[in-house]
Scaffold this active site. Structure first.
Site, PDB file in Angstrom:
ATOM      1  N   GLY A 161     -49.663  36.455  33.106  1.00 60.76           N
ATOM      2  CA  GLY A 161     -49.656  35.458  34.169  1.00 60.76           C
ATOM      3  C   GLY A 161     -48.391  35.453  34.998  1.00 60.76           C
ATOM      4  N   SER A 179     -51.359  40.680  33.482  1.00 63.69           N
ATOM      5  CA  SER A 179     -51.358  40.908  34.937  1.00 63.69           C
ATOM      6  C   SER A 179     -52.106  42.174  35.348  1.00 63.69           C
ATOM      7  CB  SER A 179     -49.919  40.921  35.477  1.00 63.69           C
ATOM      8  OG  SER A 179     -49.298  39.663  35.254  1.00 63.69           O
ATOM      9  N   HIS A 228     -54.331  35.014  20.291  1.00 62.09           N
ATOM     10  CA  HIS A 228     -53.737  35.120  21.627  1.00 62.09           C
ATOM     11  C   HIS A 228     -52.344  34.486  21.618  1.00 62.09           C
ATOM     12  CE1 HIS A 228     -53.071  34.626  25.919  1.00 62.09           C
ATOM     13  NE2 HIS A 228     -53.985  35.558  26.097  1.00 62.09           N
ATOM     14  N   GLU A 249     -50.719  42.592  24.462  1.00 61.77           N
ATOM     15  CA  GLU A 249     -50.406  41.736  25.602  1.00 61.77           C
ATOM     16  C   GLU A 249     -48.941  41.318  25.520  1.00 61.77           C
ATOM     17  OE1 GLU A 249     -54.272  39.774  27.228  1.00 61.77           O
ATOM     18  OE2 GLU A 249     -53.348  38.439  25.778  1.00 61.77           O
ATOM     19  N   ASN A 301     -60.816  36.931  29.908  1.00 57.35           N
ATOM     20  CA  ASN A 301     -60.389  35.707  29.223  1.00 57.35           C
ATOM     21  C   ASN A 301     -60.155  34.649  30.295  1.00 57.35           C
ATOM     22  OD1 ASN A 301     -59.194  33.687  27.785  1.00 57.35           O
ATOM     23  ND2 ASN A 301     -57.351  34.841  27.225  1.00 57.35           N
ATOM     24  N   GLU A 348     -50.940  32.584  23.591  1.00 56.93           N
ATOM     25  CA  GLU A 348     -50.916  31.156  23.945  1.00 56.93           C
ATOM     26  C   GLU A 348     -51.309  30.292  22.745  1.00 56.93           C
ATOM     27  OE1 GLU A 348     -53.364  31.635  27.426  1.00 56.93           O
ATOM     28  OE2 GLU A 348     -51.713  32.692  28.408  1.00 56.93           O
ATOM     29  N   LYS A 363     -59.491  31.664  29.882  1.00 56.84           N
ATOM     30  CA  LYS A 363     -58.569  30.617  29.409  1.00 56.84           C
ATOM     31  C   LYS A 363     -59.196  29.250  29.718  1.00 56.84           C
ATOM     32  CE  LYS A 363     -54.890  33.921  29.823  1.00 56.84           C
ATOM     33  NZ  LYS A 363     -53.473  34.205  29.989  1.00 56.84           N
TER      34      LYS A 363
HETATM   35  P1  13P Z   1     -53.231  37.543  33.027  1.00 56.82           P
HETATM   36  O1  13P Z   1     -54.180  38.688  33.330  1.00 56.82           O
HETATM   37  O2  13P Z   1     -53.480  36.333  33.836  1.00 56.82           O
HETATM   38  O3  13P Z   1     -51.803  38.010  33.045  1.00 56.82           O
HETATM   39  O4  13P Z   1     -53.537  37.104  31.511  1.00 56.82           O
HETATM   40  C1  13P Z   1     -53.555  38.054  30.515  1.00 56.82           C
HETATM   41  C2  13P Z   1     -54.087  37.438  29.282  1.00 56.82           C
HETATM   42  O5  13P Z   1     -53.428  36.633  28.646  1.00 56.82           O
HETATM   43  C3  13P Z   1     -55.463  37.786  28.872  1.00 56.82           C
HETATM   44  O6  13P Z   1     -55.732  37.338  27.590  1.00 56.82           O
END
Ligand code: 13P
Length: 246
Positions: A170, A209, A94, A164, A9, A96, A11
């Site tokens: 992150g 992460s 997701h 997640e 992803n 976010e 993002k």
């Molecule tokens: P990170 O791997 O940067 O923690 O992000 C995870 C994520 O949100 C994948 O969709």
């Protein structure tokens, strides 16, 4: 036997020349792998990645889709359009999107339905916040998200679910393999109550992460079938190592 699945992803990251170098280096670094692999760049770069991936076995996915099929909805991108331009996968719900765009479980359910009807494989994301975990609500929050999104879906065949934990996204904090395994086993039990026939074949990904250094011990857990990778998917060698570990 569930085939491992690793999804990138990106993002809201990327730029033409960067994408080209990243995908080229990734395909070069990618050795023999058992895992299915999917790259999800921003909408703007789906066409570019479709060309870059060419005849490789790496698939293309989007990070979101509309809950509506077509019409006067400025800025929306439908699941059918994604299918039309070569996507096979789509991430839905997701954290976010839930946090910054107020996506409810009902909206997520509508998107899942659209994705399935268009012939895309949806990856449903669920996960609790730090406060919810500390309050002992992690399982109830995840269960509510699962039931809210999946209860009206006629068929869970082909779906993937990504756990997640919001506190691990992150942040550099990763759920321990045991914490992740416990939640994955719980998710599979919730799915079993909804659709006993598909619970054992449905793939459950961990996200938060994930790095080359911690991937193998996560993948060693019996209910962790792969990963949804954010930051580390923007590093060709690191992401190829994660796919190789699955
Ligand atoms: P990170 O791997 O940067 O923690 O992000 C995870 C994520 O949100 C994948 O969709």
């Amino acid at each position: 036997m569930r085939q491992p699945l690793v999804i990138a992803n990106w993002k809201m990251h990327g730029k033409g020349a960067f994408n080209e170098a990243l995908v080229t280096d990734f395909l070069t670094a990618l050795k023999e792998h058992r895992a299915e692999c999917v790259l999800c760049p921003p909408f703007a770069y789906l066409g570019q990645l479709s060309e870059l991936l060419g005849a490789s076995d790496v698939m293309l996915g989007a990070q979101d889709c509309s809950h509506i099929d077509q019409g006067a909805y400025t800025g929306e991108v439908s699941a059918e359009m994604l299918k039309d331009i070569g996507c096979q996968w789509v991430i839905v719900g997701h954290s976010e999107r839930r946090q910054y765009h107020q996506e409810s479980d009902g909206l997520v359910a509508a998107k899942l339905g659209m994705a399935q009807r268009a012939g895309l494989v949806p990856v449903l994301c669920v996960g609790e916040t730090q406060e919810q975990r500390e309050a002992g609500q992690a399982e109830s929050v995840v269960k509510a998200q699962l039931l809210g999104a999946l209860s009206d879906l006629p068929d869970l065949n082909g779906l993937a679910i990504a756990y997640e934990p919001v506190w691990a996204i992150g942040t550099g904090l990763t759920a321990s393999p045991a914490q992740a395994q416990d939640m994955h086993a719980f998710i599979r039990d919730v799915v079993r109550d909804l659709d006993a026939g598909n619970a054992d074949t449905l793939r459950l990904l961990y996200g938060g992460s994930v790095k080359a250094a911690n991937a193998a011990e996560l993948f060693a857990q019996s209910d962790i079938d792969g990963a949804l990778v954010g930051g580390a998917s923007l590093d060709a060698k690191a992401f190829a190592a994660i796919v190789g570990a699955a």
